[in-house]
Structure formats: structure tokens, C-alpha cells
Write a protein that holds these residues in place. Structure first.
Motif, PDB file in Angstrom:
ATOM      1  N   GLU A  57       0.846  -1.203   0.000  1.00  0.00           N
ATOM      2  CA  GLU A  57       0.000   0.000   0.000  1.00  0.00           C
ATOM      3  C   GLU A  57       0.874   1.242   0.000  1.00  0.00           C
ATOM      4  O   GLU A  57       1.692   1.425   0.886  1.00  0.00           O
ATOM      5  N   LYS A  58       0.724   2.101  -0.976  1.00  0.00           N
ATOM      6  CA  LYS A  58       1.517   3.328  -1.076  1.00  0.00           C
ATOM      7  C   LYS A  58       0.571   4.514  -1.177  1.00  0.00           C
ATOM      8  O   LYS A  58      -0.068   4.705  -2.208  1.00  0.00           O
ATOM      9  N   ASP A  59       0.466   5.291  -0.096  1.00  0.00           N
ATOM     10  CA  ASP A  59      -0.427   6.442  -0.183  1.00  0.00           C
ATOM     11  C   ASP A  59       0.217   7.535  -1.026  1.00  0.00           C
ATOM     12  O   ASP A  59       1.403   7.483  -1.367  1.00  0.00           O
ATOM     13  N   GLU A  60      -0.570   8.537  -1.357  1.00  0.00           N
ATOM     14  CA  GLU A  60      -0.132   9.565  -2.302  1.00  0.00           C
ATOM     15  C   GLU A  60       1.085  10.321  -1.792  1.00  0.00           C
ATOM     16  O   GLU A  60       2.021  10.601  -2.557  1.00  0.00           O
ATOM     17  N   LEU A  61       1.103  10.653  -0.507  1.00  0.00           N
ATOM     18  CA  LEU A  61       2.221  11.430   0.024  1.00  0.00           C
ATOM     19  C   LEU A  61       3.522  10.625  -0.019  1.00  0.00           C
ATOM     20  O   LEU A  61       4.579  11.170  -0.349  1.00  0.00           O
ATOM     21  N   VAL A  62       3.454   9.332   0.289  1.00  0.00           N
ATOM     22  CA  VAL A  62       4.638   8.475   0.210  1.00  0.00           C
ATOM     23  C   VAL A  62       5.166   8.458  -1.221  1.00  0.00           C
ATOM     24  O   VAL A  62       6.373   8.585  -1.465  1.00  0.00           O
ATOM     25  N   ARG A  63       4.276   8.308  -2.189  1.00  0.00           N
ATOM     26  CA  ARG A  63       4.688   8.277  -3.604  1.00  0.00           C
ATOM     27  C   ARG A  63       5.341   9.586  -4.036  1.00  0.00           C
ATOM     28  O   ARG A  63       6.261   9.605  -4.848  1.00  0.00           O
ATOM     29  N   LYS A  64       4.857  10.692  -3.474  1.00  0.00           N
ATOM     30  CA  LYS A  64       5.420  11.993  -3.843  1.00  0.00           C
ATOM     31  C   LYS A  64       6.772  12.233  -3.162  1.00  0.00           C
ATOM     32  O   LYS A  64       7.684  12.806  -3.761  1.00  0.00           O
ATOM     33  N   LEU A  65       6.908  11.816  -1.911  1.00  0.00           N
ATOM     34  CA  LEU A  65       8.112  12.132  -1.147  1.00  0.00           C
ATOM     35  C   LEU A  65       9.304  11.241  -1.487  1.00  0.00           C
ATOM     36  O   LEU A  65      10.452  11.647  -1.310  1.00  0.00           O
ATOM     37  N   VAL A  66       9.050  10.031  -1.982  1.00  0.00           N
ATOM     38  CA  VAL A  66      10.159   9.092  -2.174  1.00  0.00           C
ATOM     39  C   VAL A  66      11.157   9.584  -3.221  1.00  0.00           C
ATOM     40  O   VAL A  66      12.346   9.224  -3.182  1.00  0.00           O
ATOM     41  N   ILE A  67      10.719  10.444  -4.130  1.00  0.00           N
ATOM     42  CA  ILE A  67      11.640  10.955  -5.151  1.00  0.00           C
ATOM     43  C   ILE A  67      12.757  11.791  -4.533  1.00  0.00           C
ATOM     44  O   ILE A  67      13.831  11.953  -5.116  1.00  0.00           O
ATOM     45  N   LEU A  68      12.543  12.307  -3.311  1.00  0.00           N
ATOM     46  CA  LEU A  68      13.565  13.106  -2.631  1.00  0.00           C
ATOM     47  C   LEU A  68      14.829  12.302  -2.339  1.00  0.00           C
ATOM     48  O   LEU A  68      15.918  12.866  -2.231  1.00  0.00           O
ATOM     49  N   VAL A  69      14.688  10.991  -2.182  1.00  0.00           N
ATOM     50  CA  VAL A  69      15.839  10.169  -1.786  1.00  0.00           C
ATOM     51  C   VAL A  69      16.415   9.344  -2.931  1.00  0.00           C
ATOM     52  O   VAL A  69      17.380   8.610  -2.737  1.00  0.00           O
ATOM     53  N   GLU A  70      15.842   9.462  -4.128  1.00  0.00           N
ATOM     54  CA  GLU A  70      16.330   8.658  -5.251  1.00  0.00           C
ATOM     55  C   GLU A  70      17.701   9.144  -5.716  1.00  0.00           C
ATOM     56  O   GLU A  70      17.916  10.331  -5.915  1.00  0.00           O
ATOM     57  N   GLU A  71      18.638   8.191  -5.887  1.00  0.00           N
ATOM     58  CA  GLU A  71      19.966   8.547  -6.374  1.00  0.00           C
ATOM     59  C   GLU A  71      20.485   7.559  -7.425  1.00  0.00           C
ATOM     60  O   GLU A  71      21.643   7.646  -7.838  1.00  0.00           O
ATOM     61  N   ARG A  72      19.636   6.639  -7.848  1.00  0.00           N
ATOM     62  CA  ARG A  72      20.014   5.714  -8.908  1.00  0.00           C
ATOM     63  C   ARG A  72      19.140   5.967 -10.121  1.00  0.00           C
ATOM     64  O   ARG A  72      17.915   6.046 -10.018  1.00  0.00           O
TER      65      ARG A  72
END
Length: 231
Positions: A167-182
Motif C-alpha cells: 500500500e503506497k499512499d499519495e504522500l509516500v509516492r510523492k516524497l520518495v523521489i527526494l531520496v532517489e539517487e540511482r
């Protein structure tokens, strides 16, 4: 061809992406998702402010926030906290106080709200939540009425919930891009969430800047040296 992605946990990248016109809708979305402020009001009223705080005396050191936006009823200070250190909370509270003091007008009835949103790349509070809200109140929960709010987004929890929970709520989906480095993970993320594509493209564009790449590599090296000395 794969490219190195500088994550938005780096404060320069954080500010460069979120102040871009490509990321305006994204910034509105995450501020609204965290604070509950209506998106339509943010879209209409939000403007960027100078993030350098005025000094009150010659002995005071310069203080610069990562990102400050003004809305109709107050200001919002966004801080990317890449690593934790002992005085971090005190430093961030100083920013809130500075912003608050600069908003005092002719009447106390005119004082606007100050909101600080901290994006923590660590879990200082050992808490499972992705958003923790702080307000001034007594031990029974009665609020003092001071128009200050502080939010902490726990980015390790965001990453864990996105990649380990179905389960991925909308805020989680939006915030995870902040930590992407690959590069490949960023591509998968924006393919699965098309509304994040403008932000992802901006991250790639800025990451290819040779000057910023050099600064980031040097900062990463210095951070690892510091961590080695602590250990």
C-alpha cells in the motif's frame, strides 16, 4: 547510458529542483499533503522569499534557510536535513524564530503563521510515522495559541514504506523521489507516477551539471571522512 543522480537530500539539489518552474505543482502537492493547506490557495498565493535571514547585530552569524515560501497567511520554511547532529534542532528552531520576528507588524493581530517543514534523512525520533507534527501545548494537550508549527518528514520511513509495503499512499509516492539517487530507480518511479516526471527530468538535468557534480562529490567525500572519524 546510466547517469549519476544527485539526490534531493543534498541541500543544493533540493533548492535547485524545488525552486524550478517544473517542480511548482510538485511543491504545492507536498506542502498541501504535509500541512493540510488547500492546494488551490497555495497555487494562487505561493511566492518564493529570500532565504537569507537578516542579522540583528554584528556578533550574529549569517543564517540561510534552504527554502522559504510566502503564502497568504504566513511563511513556510522548508529544510533538508541530510545528516543529524546535536545542535540541528536548535539551529532549525532559530530559523523559525527569525521568520516569526520578521513578520511582526503594527499590531499583534496581524502576526502571521510560521510553518517549518523538515525533511529528515534519518529517524531521530525512532518513530514509524512519515510525518510528525509539533506544536506548543501543555501536558494535557491544550495548545498555547502561538502560530508556529513544525513538521518532520522521516525520509527513511518514506523509502521503507514505498519499497517494502504494497500500500503506497499519495504522500509516500510523492516524497520518495527526494531520496532517489540511482538512475534506473528514478526512471521506474516516474514511469509508475507520471505526475513526478517533470521533477525527475529536472533532477537528471541538474545532475549532469559538471560544477554541481564536483561540489557534490567533494561534499560526499568530506561527509564520509567525518563519519569515519566518528566511528
Amino acid at each position: 547510458m546510466k547517469h549519476k543522480i544527485i539526490p534531493m537530500t543534498n541541500d543544493r539539489m533540493f533548492k535547485a529542483v524545488l525552486t524550478s518552474k517544473e517542480a511548482r505543482d510538485y511543491l504545492v502537492d507536498i506542502i498541501s499533503g504535509i500541512t493540510g493547506l488547500p492546494k488551490e490557495n497555495l497555487k494562487r498565493d505561493m511566492t518564493f522569499k529570500n532565504s537569507e535571514h537578516p542579522v540583528s547585530g554584528i556578533s550574529e552569524s549569517k543564517k540561510i534557510s534552504d527554502l522559504v515560501v510566502e503564502v497568504k497567511d504566513g511563511v513556510i520554511n522548508l529544510e533538508m536535513n541530510e545528516t543529524y547532529y546535536k545542535k540541528l534542532v536548535d539551529r532549525n528552531f532559530e530559523y523559525i524564530v527569525k521568520l516569526k520576528s520578521n513578520l511582526v507588524g503594527e499590531s499583534y493581530n496581524e502576526i502571521k503563521k510560521v510553518i517549518q517543514i523538515n525533511f529528515d534523512n534519518f529517524n531521530k525520533y525512532n518513530d514509524e510515522r512519515i510525518v510528525i507534527k509539533f506544536e506548543m501545548m501543555d501536558e494535557t494537550g491544550i495548545k498555547e495559541g502561538v502560530s508556529l508549527e513544525s513538521y518532520h518528514e522521516i525520509l527513511p520511513n518514506v523509502k521503507q514504506k514505498y519499497y517494502n509495503e504494497r500500500e503506497k499512499d499519495e504522500l509516500v509516492r510523492k516524497l520518495v523521489i527526494l531520496v532517489e539517487e540511482r538512475d534506473e530507480e528514478l526512471q521506474k518511479l516516474i514511469d509508475a507516477n507520471m505526475e513526478l516526471r517533470p521533477v525527475g527530468k529536472k533532477m537528471v538535468e541538474i545532475s549532469r551539471d559538471e560544477e554541481l557534480n564536483g561540489i557534490y562529490d567533494r561534499e560526499e567525500h568530506e561527509r564520509r571522512v567525518r563519519n569515519s572519524l566518528i566511528e
